[in-house]
Design a protein around this motif. Structure first.
Motif, PDB file in Angstrom:
ATOM      1  N   THR A  65      -8.337  -1.099   9.462  1.00 46.09           N
ATOM      2  CA  THR A  65      -9.149  -1.201   7.930  1.00 46.09           C
ATOM      3  C   THR A  65      -9.869  -0.475   7.552  1.00 46.09           C
ATOM      4  O   THR A  65     -10.095  -0.952   6.147  1.00 46.09           O
ATOM      5  CB  THR A  65      -7.372  -1.929   7.052  1.00 46.09           C
ATOM      6  OG1 THR A  65      -8.709  -3.369   8.215  1.00 46.09           O
ATOM      7  CG2 THR A  65      -6.957  -2.483   7.854  1.00 46.09           C
TER       8      THR A  65
ATOM      9  N   CYS B  93       3.750   6.372  -4.872  1.00 45.63           N
ATOM     10  CA  CYS B  93       4.653   5.796  -3.364  1.00 45.63           C
ATOM     11  C   CYS B  93       5.865   6.174  -4.171  1.00 45.63           C
ATOM     12  O   CYS B  93       6.427   5.465  -4.877  1.00 45.63           O
ATOM     13  CB  CYS B  93       4.351   4.998  -2.967  1.00 45.63           C
ATOM     14  SG  CYS B  93       2.512   4.992  -2.068  1.00 45.63           S
TER      15      CYS B  93
ATOM     16  N   TYR C 124       0.909   1.551   5.456  1.00 45.62           N
ATOM     17  CA  TYR C 124       0.354   1.429   4.115  1.00 45.62           C
ATOM     18  C   TYR C 124      -1.176   2.279   4.665  1.00 45.62           C
ATOM     19  O   TYR C 124      -2.233   2.084   3.565  1.00 45.62           O
ATOM     20  CB  TYR C 124      -0.372  -0.164   4.265  1.00 45.62           C
ATOM     21  CG  TYR C 124      -0.031  -1.154   5.964  1.00 45.62           C
ATOM     22  CD1 TYR C 124      -2.284  -0.553   5.847  1.00 45.62           C
ATOM     23  CD2 TYR C 124      -0.181  -0.823   6.909  1.00 45.62           C
ATOM     24  CE1 TYR C 124      -2.956  -1.198   6.847  1.00 45.62           C
ATOM     25  CE2 TYR C 124      -0.851  -1.413   8.193  1.00 45.62           C
ATOM     26  CZ  TYR C 124      -2.439  -1.691   8.207  1.00 45.62           C
ATOM     27  OH  TYR C 124      -2.920  -2.093   8.840  1.00 45.62           O
TER      28      TYR C 124
ATOM     29  N   CYS D 107      -3.222   4.094   2.212  1.00 48.02           N
ATOM     30  CA  CYS D 107      -4.590   4.039   2.293  1.00 48.02           C
ATOM     31  C   CYS D 107      -5.643   4.909   2.073  1.00 48.02           C
ATOM     32  O   CYS D 107      -5.989   5.717   1.699  1.00 48.02           O
ATOM     33  CB  CYS D 107      -5.236   2.242   2.882  1.00 48.02           C
ATOM     34  SG  CYS D 107      -4.285   1.346   1.782  1.00 48.02           S
TER      35      CYS D 107
ATOM     36  N   ALA E 249       4.770  -3.651   4.262  1.00 48.54           N
ATOM     37  CA  ALA E 249       4.145  -1.805   3.066  1.00 48.54           C
ATOM     38  C   ALA E 249       3.549  -2.455   2.170  1.00 48.54           C
ATOM     39  O   ALA E 249       2.184  -1.901   2.012  1.00 48.54           O
ATOM     40  CB  ALA E 249       4.810  -0.994   3.437  1.00 48.54           C
ATOM     41  N   ASN E 250       4.206  -2.753   1.485  1.00 51.74           N
ATOM     42  CA  ASN E 250       2.868  -3.447   0.084  1.00 51.74           C
ATOM     43  C   ASN E 250       1.865  -4.549  -0.200  1.00 51.74           C
ATOM     44  O   ASN E 250       0.914  -3.935  -0.341  1.00 51.74           O
ATOM     45  CB  ASN E 250       4.189  -3.826  -1.024  1.00 51.74           C
ATOM     46  CG  ASN E 250       5.407  -2.236  -1.746  1.00 51.74           C
ATOM     47  OD1 ASN E 250       5.633  -1.754  -1.821  1.00 51.74           O
ATOM     48  ND2 ASN E 250       6.263  -3.448  -2.262  1.00 51.74           N
TER      49      ASN E 250
ATOM     50  N   ASN F 187       0.212  -5.286   2.770  1.00 55.11           N
ATOM     51  CA  ASN F 187      -1.274  -4.513   3.346  1.00 55.11           C
ATOM     52  C   ASN F 187      -1.659  -3.641   2.001  1.00 55.11           C
ATOM     53  O   ASN F 187      -3.222  -3.518   2.359  1.00 55.11           O
ATOM     54  CB  ASN F 187      -0.388  -3.828   4.973  1.00 55.11           C
ATOM     55  CG  ASN F 187       0.163  -4.997   5.658  1.00 55.11           C
ATOM     56  OD1 ASN F 187      -0.497  -6.210   6.068  1.00 55.11           O
ATOM     57  ND2 ASN F 187       1.235  -4.651   6.641  1.00 55.11           N
ATOM     58  N   THR F 188      -0.715  -2.785   1.573  1.00 51.89           N
ATOM     59  CA  THR F 188      -1.110  -1.451   0.756  1.00 51.89           C
ATOM     60  C   THR F 188      -2.088  -2.320  -0.080  1.00 51.89           C
ATOM     61  O   THR F 188      -3.509  -2.195  -0.410  1.00 51.89           O
ATOM     62  CB  THR F 188      -0.448  -1.124  -0.196  1.00 51.89           C
ATOM     63  OG1 THR F 188       0.703   0.131   0.718  1.00 51.89           O
ATOM     64  CG2 THR F 188      -1.310   0.045  -0.766  1.00 51.89           C
TER      65      THR F 188
ATOM     66  N   ALA G 287      -5.656  -1.673   0.167  1.00 49.67           N
ATOM     67  CA  ALA G 287      -6.542  -0.117  -0.534  1.00 49.67           C
ATOM     68  C   ALA G 287      -7.884  -0.060  -1.200  1.00 49.67           C
ATOM     69  O   ALA G 287      -9.058  -0.689  -1.441  1.00 49.67           O
ATOM     70  CB  ALA G 287      -5.103  -0.603  -1.669  1.00 49.67           C
TER      71      ALA G 287
END
Length: 376
Positions: free
Chosen positions: A23, A48, A139, A143, A181-182, A184-185, A189
């Motif tokens: 990341t 998304c 994610y 990203c 997922a949200n 982690n984004t 991001a």
């Protein structure tokens, strides 16, 4: 040989995990936000899509963000499909590949995007991608696209889908794996992020045309201070230029500035003053300041606003930089940490509103990720 393989794997795996952070490339120091985007310039947005239900609400939000020929949007629509089994992940750029991933949802979403672009060729340019990948790595695709295409704002659907015959999220259908997922984004991001939660899909999806000018939408922006609130106010400023949108901005202040970070308050004052000077003569904009002592008074003020006028969309910052005094006593209500305390209250069944909720997080720069204040 088997023993040696086990030993080597057992040693090398944790070493690789310690030395390599996949990341890290997403953490950049160049500002990619709505607030720092030059006026009258292109805004790049990553929308998304998890299912067909999220398409209409995303397109409505894009329209109300008010793209124009002088301030166009380049939208990267990413359809995310969970990969099941042991197949290899697939990433499709539909502008370059003729062989499309085929399923009923993909066809319907692709057609909707084409029709939307054709109707707004003067102000929106669409790019469509499909990613078939495991939930735990979704994610990374989000990203990666945002980083490579210099996106300034990511729009994520909330992990709870509302149903047409009710406004109660307790009866909502969950999107499996979307919450993680949200989250982690939000953590990784390379730009600003917004999570859109729709309590009433039917009302929010019925988008009026610009030529009708007959359906007035009332938006409310709750300003609690900090970079997330400043980013949310910058987005609200775009929206109020839409001919069918009225906006009420409520700034919450702690009594006697208790708990304020002075440098953050000065930045807040600058952004709020800029917004008010720009919209002082705009009869569609109302600005208020509310002084509170704790989170319960904050909730009462929000509830009072909700009782006074029907709100179609609530806009608020997520959490970075909020004076803790404004939210004191509300921590026990947190069911959806990715929305922050205020966003979680707005989508809860305790808050009686049919309005949708947009929670905004401004980009966290690489140097800020280790800051306790930035991670508040």
């Amino acid at each position: 040989m088997v023993t040696l393989t086990i030993i080597v794997t057992g040693i090398t795996s944790p070493i690789i995990d310690f030395l390599y952070d996949p990341t890290r490339p997403y953490m950049i120091n160049k500002k990619r936000t709505i607030q720092h985007t030059v006026q009258e310039s292109e805004l790049r947005i990553l929308a998304c899509i998890y299912d067909q239900e999220s398409v209409a609400s995303l397109f409505s939000l894009l329209d109300f963000a008010n793209p124009t020929s002088s301030n166009p949007f380049t939208v990267f629509a990413l359809y995310l499909v969970e990969l099941l089994g042991r197949a290899a992940p697939v990433f499709i750029d539909h502008a370059k590949q003729n062989e499309d991933y085929w399923d009923t949802n993909n066809e319907a979403i692709h057609n909707a995007i084409k029709l939307y672009e054709e109707a707004r060729t003067d102000c929106i340019f669409m790019n469509f991608f499909t990613s078939i990948t495991p939930q735990r790595t979704m994610y990374q695709d989000i990203c990666e696209i945002a980083l490579l295409n210099k996106v300034g704002f990511i729009i994520l659907p909330f992990h709870k889908k509302c149903i047409e015959d009710g406004n109660d999220f307790s009866t909502a259908i969950l999107r499996p794996g979307v919450q993680s997922a949200n989250a982690n984004t939000l953590s990784h991001a390379p730009c600003s992020v917004g999570i859109l939660a729709c309590k009433n899909a039917a009302a929010w999806g019925s988008l009026p045309t610009r030529s009708s000018n007959c359906i007035r939408r009332q938006f409310a922006m709750l300003f609690f201070g900090g970079p997330d609130a400043r980013e949310a106010l910058s987005l609200a400023d775009h929206m109020v230029e839409h001919p069918d949108v009225s906006l009420v901005v409520v700034r919450f202040l702690a009594s006697e500035y208790k708990g304020d970070d002075e440098s953050e308050r000065k930045l807040d004052d600058g952004v709020v003053t800029w917004f008010w000077v720009k919209n002082e003569r705009n009869d569609k904009v109302v600005y208020k300041e509310v002084v509170v002592h704790n989170g319960f008074e904050t909730v009462s003020a929000v509830q009072s606003l909700n009782d006074s006028v029907p709100i179609d969309l609530w806009i608020t910052g997520r959490k970075n930089g909020i004076n803790p005094t404004l939210l004191e006593g509300l921590s026990e209500w947190t069911d959806n940490p990715e929305l922050g305390l205020v966003g979680d209250f707005l989508v809860s069944i305790d808050f009686n509103t049919s309005g949708s909720v947009l929670v905004v997080q401004q980009q966290v720069l690489r140097d800020q990720r280790a800051s306790p204040w930035a991670c508040y």
